[in-house]
Design a protein around this motif. Structure first.
Motif, PDB file in Angstrom:
ATOM      1  N   HIS A 195     -34.351 -62.967   0.020  1.00 23.10           N
ATOM      2  CA  HIS A 195     -33.469 -61.920  -0.502  1.00 23.10           C
ATOM      3  C   HIS A 195     -33.718 -61.659  -1.984  1.00 23.10           C
ATOM      4  O   HIS A 195     -34.242 -62.507  -2.697  1.00 23.10           O
ATOM      5  N   ILE A 196     -33.315 -60.484  -2.399  1.00 15.75           N
ATOM      6  CA  ILE A 196     -33.280 -60.181  -3.827  1.00 15.75           C
ATOM      7  C   ILE A 196     -31.835 -60.392  -4.280  1.00 15.75           C
ATOM      8  O   ILE A 196     -30.919 -60.442  -3.460  1.00 15.75           O
ATOM      9  N   THR A 197     -31.627 -60.522  -5.574  1.00 13.60           N
ATOM     10  CA  THR A 197     -30.274 -60.649  -6.106  1.00 13.60           C
ATOM     11  C   THR A 197     -30.087 -59.603  -7.191  1.00 13.60           C
ATOM     12  O   THR A 197     -30.911 -59.478  -8.094  1.00 13.60           O
ATOM     13  N   ILE A 198     -29.015 -58.862  -7.072  1.00 11.49           N
ATOM     14  CA  ILE A 198     -28.634 -57.876  -8.087  1.00 11.49           C
ATOM     15  C   ILE A 198     -27.488 -58.487  -8.882  1.00 11.49           C
ATOM     16  O   ILE A 198     -26.514 -58.981  -8.298  1.00 11.49           O
ATOM     17  N   ASP A 219     -14.227 -64.200 -20.725  1.00  8.30           N
ATOM     18  CA  ASP A 219     -14.041 -62.768 -20.439  1.00  8.30           C
ATOM     19  C   ASP A 219     -15.275 -62.102 -19.845  1.00  8.30           C
ATOM     20  O   ASP A 219     -15.293 -60.896 -19.643  1.00  8.30           O
ATOM     21  N   ASP A 220     -16.298 -62.870 -19.556  1.00  6.16           N
ATOM     22  CA  ASP A 220     -17.517 -62.331 -18.970  1.00  6.16           C
ATOM     23  C   ASP A 220     -17.484 -62.527 -17.459  1.00  6.16           C
ATOM     24  O   ASP A 220     -17.297 -63.639 -16.978  1.00  6.16           O
ATOM     25  N   LEU A 221     -17.674 -61.431 -16.733  1.00  6.73           N
ATOM     26  CA  LEU A 221     -17.692 -61.478 -15.269  1.00  6.73           C
ATOM     27  C   LEU A 221     -19.090 -61.124 -14.794  1.00  6.73           C
ATOM     28  O   LEU A 221     -19.670 -60.131 -15.230  1.00  6.73           O
ATOM     29  N   LEU A 222     -19.614 -61.955 -13.909  1.00  6.49           N
ATOM     30  CA  LEU A 222     -20.909 -61.685 -13.299  1.00  6.49           C
ATOM     31  C   LEU A 222     -20.694 -61.603 -11.799  1.00  6.49           C
ATOM     32  O   LEU A 222     -20.154 -62.529 -11.188  1.00  6.49           O
ATOM     33  N   ILE A 223     -21.095 -60.481 -11.224  1.00  5.30           N
ATOM     34  CA  ILE A 223     -21.045 -60.323  -9.781  1.00  5.30           C
ATOM     35  C   ILE A 223     -22.490 -60.325  -9.296  1.00  5.30           C
ATOM     36  O   ILE A 223     -23.292 -59.500  -9.713  1.00  5.30           O
ATOM     37  N   ALA A 224     -22.808 -61.304  -8.458  1.00  6.19           N
ATOM     38  CA  ALA A 224     -24.162 -61.444  -7.929  1.00  6.19           C
ATOM     39  C   ALA A 224     -24.152 -61.003  -6.471  1.00  6.19           C
ATOM     40  O   ALA A 224     -23.337 -61.482  -5.678  1.00  6.19           O
ATOM     41  N   VAL A 225     -25.047 -60.076  -6.144  1.00  7.09           N
ATOM     42  CA  VAL A 225     -25.135 -59.538  -4.789  1.00  7.09           C
ATOM     43  C   VAL A 225     -26.521 -59.847  -4.236  1.00  7.09           C
ATOM     44  O   VAL A 225     -27.529 -59.499  -4.857  1.00  7.09           O
ATOM     45  N   ARG A 226     -26.559 -60.494  -3.071  1.00 11.58           N
ATOM     46  CA  ARG A 226     -27.835 -60.785  -2.407  1.00 11.58           C
ATOM     47  C   ARG A 226     -28.052 -59.792  -1.286  1.00 11.58           C
ATOM     48  O   ARG A 226     -27.115 -59.438  -0.560  1.00 11.58           O
ATOM     49  N   ASN A 230     -25.615 -50.793  -1.703  1.00 10.41           N
ATOM     50  CA  ASN A 230     -24.543 -50.510  -0.743  1.00 10.41           C
ATOM     51  C   ASN A 230     -23.491 -51.624  -0.736  1.00 10.41           C
ATOM     52  O   ASN A 230     -22.292 -51.349  -0.711  1.00 10.41           O
ATOM     53  N   ILE A 231     -23.939 -52.877  -0.761  1.00 12.29           N
ATOM     54  CA  ILE A 231     -23.008 -54.009  -0.769  1.00 12.29           C
ATOM     55  C   ILE A 231     -22.163 -53.988  -2.041  1.00 12.29           C
ATOM     56  O   ILE A 231     -20.945 -54.171  -2.000  1.00 12.29           O
ATOM     57  N   ALA A 232     -22.814 -53.760  -3.174  1.00 17.98           N
ATOM     58  CA  ALA A 232     -22.077 -53.726  -4.450  1.00 17.98           C
ATOM     59  C   ALA A 232     -21.039 -52.610  -4.453  1.00 17.98           C
ATOM     60  O   ALA A 232     -19.910 -52.810  -4.896  1.00 17.98           O
ATOM     61  N   ASN A 233     -21.409 -51.461  -3.942  1.00 20.48           N
ATOM     62  CA  ASN A 233     -20.455 -50.345  -3.901  1.00 20.48           C
ATOM     63  C   ASN A 233     -19.310 -50.619  -2.925  1.00 20.48           C
ATOM     64  O   ASN A 233     -18.169 -50.239  -3.194  1.00 20.48           O
ATOM     65  N   ARG A 234     -19.602 -51.270  -1.813  1.00 23.77           N
ATOM     66  CA  ARG A 234     -18.527 -51.640  -0.877  1.00 23.77           C
ATOM     67  C   ARG A 234     -17.556 -52.612  -1.533  1.00 23.77           C
ATOM     68  O   ARG A 234     -16.351 -52.517  -1.374  1.00 23.77           O
ATOM     69  N   ASN A 235     -18.094 -53.584  -2.296  1.00 22.33           N
ATOM     70  CA  ASN A 235     -17.226 -54.525  -3.017  1.00 22.33           C
ATOM     71  C   ASN A 235     -16.322 -53.780  -3.986  1.00 22.33           C
ATOM     72  O   ASN A 235     -15.139 -54.069  -4.089  1.00 22.33           O
TER      73      ASN A 235
END
Length: 185
Positions: free
Chosen positions: A56-59, A154-161, A170-175
C-alpha cells in the motif's frame, strides 16, 4: 499562590481518573506522560512500513491548530469531561473554574472588559491537559480501517493507507465527510 495549587490538584485528579481508566486515546503523544515526539514519529513510521509490506501507499494529511491554548473552547472541554465520566466534584470544580471569566484591555483613556468562553489563563498549568481532553474526541472519531489519526499537542496527522492515490483520496474524503472534520470546534 493558592490558585495555582488548586489548579494543579484539579488537573492532576482529572488526569489520574482519565489515565487510570484508560479513557485517553493512546494516539495522543503531546502533553502526555512518558510520550515524546520520537514516540509519535515512530508510530507514524511503523504505520507506513506496515502498509508498505502490504503493497500500500500512505497519504499523510497534517493539520496544525494555531493558538492552541487560546482556542480551547470551554463548553467542548466540559462536554468531553462528561463523556469521559469525570467525577462530579471534579466536573463541577472545572465548570466553576471556567465560569465568570473576563478579559480587560486598559489604555490611557479607556477600559474595555468582555466575557470569555475559551482559552486557558496565562500561566495556567491546566491548559495542556484541557487541550488533550478536548482533542481526545477528535482521535476517537470513527475513521475507516485504513486510517490512523495521531496527535502531538496541537498537531494532527491523519494517515491513510490505500492501494493507489485515487483510492487514498477517496478514503480521506470519506473520513472528512463521515466525521465532519471541517466543523470540529
Amino acid at each position: 499562590m493558592g490558585g495555582k495549587v488548586l489548579e494543579k490538584l484539579l488537573i492532576n485528579r482529572i488526569m489520574h481518573h482519565l489515565y487510570s481508566n484508560n479513557l485517553m486515546n493512546p494516539n495522543q503523544y503531546g502533553f502526555t506522560p512518558k510520550k515524546s515526539t520520537t514516540d509519535a514519529t515512530l508510530a507514524v513510521k511503523e504505520y507506513i512500513e506496515e502498509g508498505l509490506r502490504r503493497g500500500h501507499i500512505t497519504i499523510l494529511i497534517s493539520l496544525d491548530v494555531q493558538g492552541t491554548l487560546d482556542a480551547a473552547w470551554w463548553p467542548s472541554i466540559l462536554h468531553n469531561l462528561k463523556i469521559l465520566d469525570c467525577p462530579k466534584n471534579l466536573y463541577n470544580l472545572t465548570r466553576s473554574y471556567f465560569s465568570d471569566r473576563t478579559e480587560t484591555l486598559h489604555t490611557y483613556s479607556i477600559q474595555i472588559e468582555r466575557d470569555i468562553t475559551k482559552g486557558c489563563p496565562q500561566g495556567s498549568c491546566c491548559g495542556p491537559a484541557f487541550w488533550n481532553i478536548k482533542y481526545n474526541s477528535l482521535l476517537n472519531l470513527h475513521y475507516g480501517k485504513r486510517t490512523k489519526a495521531i496527535t502531538f499537542a496541537d498537531d494532527l496527522l491523519i494517515a491513510v493507507r490505500a492501494e493507489n492515490v485515487q483510492e487514498g483520496d477517496n478514503i480521506a474524503n470519506r473520513n472528512k465527510q463521515n466525521n465532519k472534520l471541517g466543523e470540529i470546534k
